[in-house]
Design an enzyme around this catalytic site. Structure first.
Site, mmCIF file in Angstrom:
data_model
loop_
_atom_site.group_PDB
_atom_site.id
_atom_site.type_symbol
_atom_site.label_atom_id
_atom_site.label_comp_id
_atom_site.label_asym_id
_atom_site.label_seq_id
_atom_site.Cartn_x
_atom_site.Cartn_y
_atom_site.Cartn_z
ATOM 1 N N CYS A 139 0.842 -1.200 0.000
ATOM 2 C CA CYS A 139 0.000 0.000 0.000
ATOM 3 C C CYS A 139 0.876 1.249 0.000
ATOM 4 C CB CYS A 139 -0.882 -0.033 1.246
ATOM 5 S SG CYS A 139 -1.867 1.445 1.523
ATOM 6 N N THR B 2 0.713 3.540 2.101
ATOM 7 C CA THR B 2 1.142 3.729 3.490
ATOM 8 C C THR B 2 2.469 3.020 3.748
ATOM 9 O OG1 THR B 2 -1.142 3.907 4.246
ATOM 10 C CG2 THR B 2 0.506 3.326 5.900
ATOM 11 N N HIS C 211 5.290 5.009 2.344
ATOM 12 C CA HIS C 211 5.631 6.153 3.207
ATOM 13 C C HIS C 211 6.523 5.701 4.361
ATOM 14 C CE1 HIS C 211 3.189 9.248 1.347
ATOM 15 N NE2 HIS C 211 2.126 8.463 1.381
ATOM 16 N N GLU D 248 -2.529 -5.227 4.331
ATOM 17 C CA GLU D 248 -3.327 -5.912 3.319
ATOM 18 C C GLU D 248 -2.873 -7.374 3.271
ATOM 19 O OE1 GLU D 248 -2.858 -3.914 -0.407
ATOM 20 O OE2 GLU D 248 -3.339 -1.947 0.415
ATOM 21 N N CYS E 169 -16.673 4.147 22.107
ATOM 22 C CA CYS E 169 -17.099 5.520 21.821
ATOM 23 C C CYS E 169 -18.528 5.529 21.280
ATOM 24 C CB CYS E 169 -16.146 6.181 20.829
ATOM 25 S SG CYS E 169 -16.196 5.477 19.158
ATOM 26 N N CYS F 276 -14.956 5.526 14.311
ATOM 27 C CA CYS F 276 -14.316 5.553 15.630
ATOM 28 C C CYS F 276 -13.174 6.564 15.659
ATOM 29 C CB CYS F 276 -13.781 4.160 15.959
ATOM 30 S SG CYS F 276 -12.850 4.083 17.513
ATOM 31 N N ARG G 267 -1.164 3.413 -16.540
ATOM 32 C CA ARG G 267 -2.324 3.248 -15.672
ATOM 33 C C ARG G 267 -3.624 3.521 -16.426
ATOM 34 N NH1 ARG G 267 -0.468 5.223 -9.556
ATOM 35 N NH2 ARG G 267 0.329 3.150 -8.987
ATOM 36 N N LEU H 256 -11.788 10.299 -1.675
ATOM 37 C CA LEU H 256 -10.878 9.409 -0.956
ATOM 38 C C LEU H 256 -9.440 9.913 -1.016
ATOM 39 C CD1 LEU H 256 -10.665 6.477 0.423
ATOM 40 C CD2 LEU H 256 -9.809 5.765 -1.804
ATOM 41 N N LEU I 92 -6.107 11.814 -0.626
ATOM 42 C CA LEU I 92 -5.668 12.589 0.540
ATOM 43 C C LEU I 92 -4.658 13.650 0.102
ATOM 44 C CD1 LEU I 92 -6.151 12.602 3.608
ATOM 45 C CD2 LEU I 92 -4.109 11.191 3.843
#
Length: 342
Positions: free
Chosen positions: A38, A40, A43, A64, A96, A107, A200, A262, A264
């Site tokens: 991913c 993430t 990063h 994943e 919560c 959450c 792509r 979606l 960011l």
């Protein structure tokens, strides 16, 4: 066991021997078969500013995955040894207001698998049973490995009714590609995908996009004329986080149009709020997946013939993780899979 670890506060990942995780009363132990890389994870590997703030080392990365259950805790009753499973990567507090109301995806105390706690890039993963999705219908193992990002695509694409609608998707990354496939499968009339990467865009055509548009050379207005759209697009799915992409989407939406966002952005940016108000445009932010309504929709879509095979463009042994991460970081293809069974 072997695991990919963010061992030091510097760029890189390391394949290490780490202890096999213990299984609590409400948890299951999964023998990991495949994992998906991913953004993430990229990063964290590069150790950029976000990663430095979000991650404490050492950490087993990755969220994943697909695997087989090899052990269940004493309080687990609905999952059995041998089940093929994927998992929800957002672990919630359960206490919560939103959690108690069944809105667990909202959450405020969410902890990310492979970010806030040890993750799935390992031979074994312990996960709360409440975060486990059992594949009751047979699913290709590589596709099952990317249920987490597939869920992002489904959550975004199905935020608004699509039957007979004209849909604009900005960003042909893996999630944008999956969203295009979902939108077409769900009954959209036209699906236009924009990007500046020709590889792509070629994948977007493979998954069913009506038009795959290189906005470096052709405008969204040109695509509207080509398709005979007189009033603009009905639904926008913003997947890029690019300011110009969102501005272009807003400018090409019909009155009363709807945007699910979606992508960011890396920083704040201006948009034409007067246009949003005067055109009565709805913008909805999307994060993660609805637990577990989105997961149910994902399984049903695949059972109904949705084909995600073109989205997976790289497959590597976990021993070749450096090459796999380099492939993913180039940003020219779709999803990259690590094989932990090889």
């Amino acid at each position: 066991m072997k695991a990919l670890v963010k061992d030091k506060a510097e760029p890189g990942l390391w394949l290490r021997d780490v202890p096999e995780p213990a299984v609590g009363p409400g948890e299951v132990l999964v023998r990991v078969l495949r994992t998906g890389i991913c953004g993430t994870d990229l990063h964290i590997r590069s150790w950029d500013g976000w990663a430095q703030q979000a991650v404490r080392t050492p950490l087993v990365v990755g969220h994943e995955f697909v695997g087989d259950v090899v052990e269940v805790g004493r309080d687990v009753t609905e999952i059995a040894v041998g089940d093929r499973v994927s998992g929800e990567g957002h672990l919630v507090c359960g206490k919560c207001r939103n959690c108690l109301a069944g809105r667990r995806h909202l959450c405020r105390a969410t902890v990310g698998l492979g970010v806030g706690r040890d993750g799935a890039f390992a031979e074994y993963l312990a996960l709360p049973a409440s975060n486990v999705w059992v594949h009751r219908v047979e699913v290709d193992v590589d596709v099952a490995a990317i249920f987490d990002p597939f869920g992002n695509a489904v959550h975004t694409a199905l935020s608004f009714p699509l039957v007979g609608e004209d849909v604009l998707i900005t960003g042909a990354g893996p999630i944008g590609l999956m969203a295009a496939a979902v939108a077409k499968h769900a009954g959209a009339r036209h699906v236009v995908v924009t990007d500046v990467n020709e590889q792509r865009l070629a994948l977007a055509r493979k998954v069913g996009a009506t038009v795959a548009l290189n906005v470096a050379h052709t405008s969204i207005e040109d695509a509207q004329r080509e398709l005979g759209l007189r009033e603009g697009f009905d639904v926008g799915l913003e997947m890029s986080g690019n300011p110009e992409a969102l501005r272009g989407m807003i400018a090409n939406l019909t009155h009363g149009g709807k945007i699910a966002m979606l992508g960011l952005p890396s920083q704040e940016f201006a948009v034409d709020w007067a246009r949003i108000v005067m055109s009565m445009i709805t913008i909805k932010g999307i994060y993660g997946r609805e637990m577990f309504e989105t997961w149910y929709a994902m399984s049903v879509l695949l059972e109904g013939g949705l084909d995600l095979a073109p989205v997976i463009t790289g497959r590597y042994s976990h021993l070749d993780f450096e090459a796999a991460f380099d492939d993913a970081a180039r940003g020219h293809g779709g999803k990259v899979i690590l094989d932990w069974a090889a």
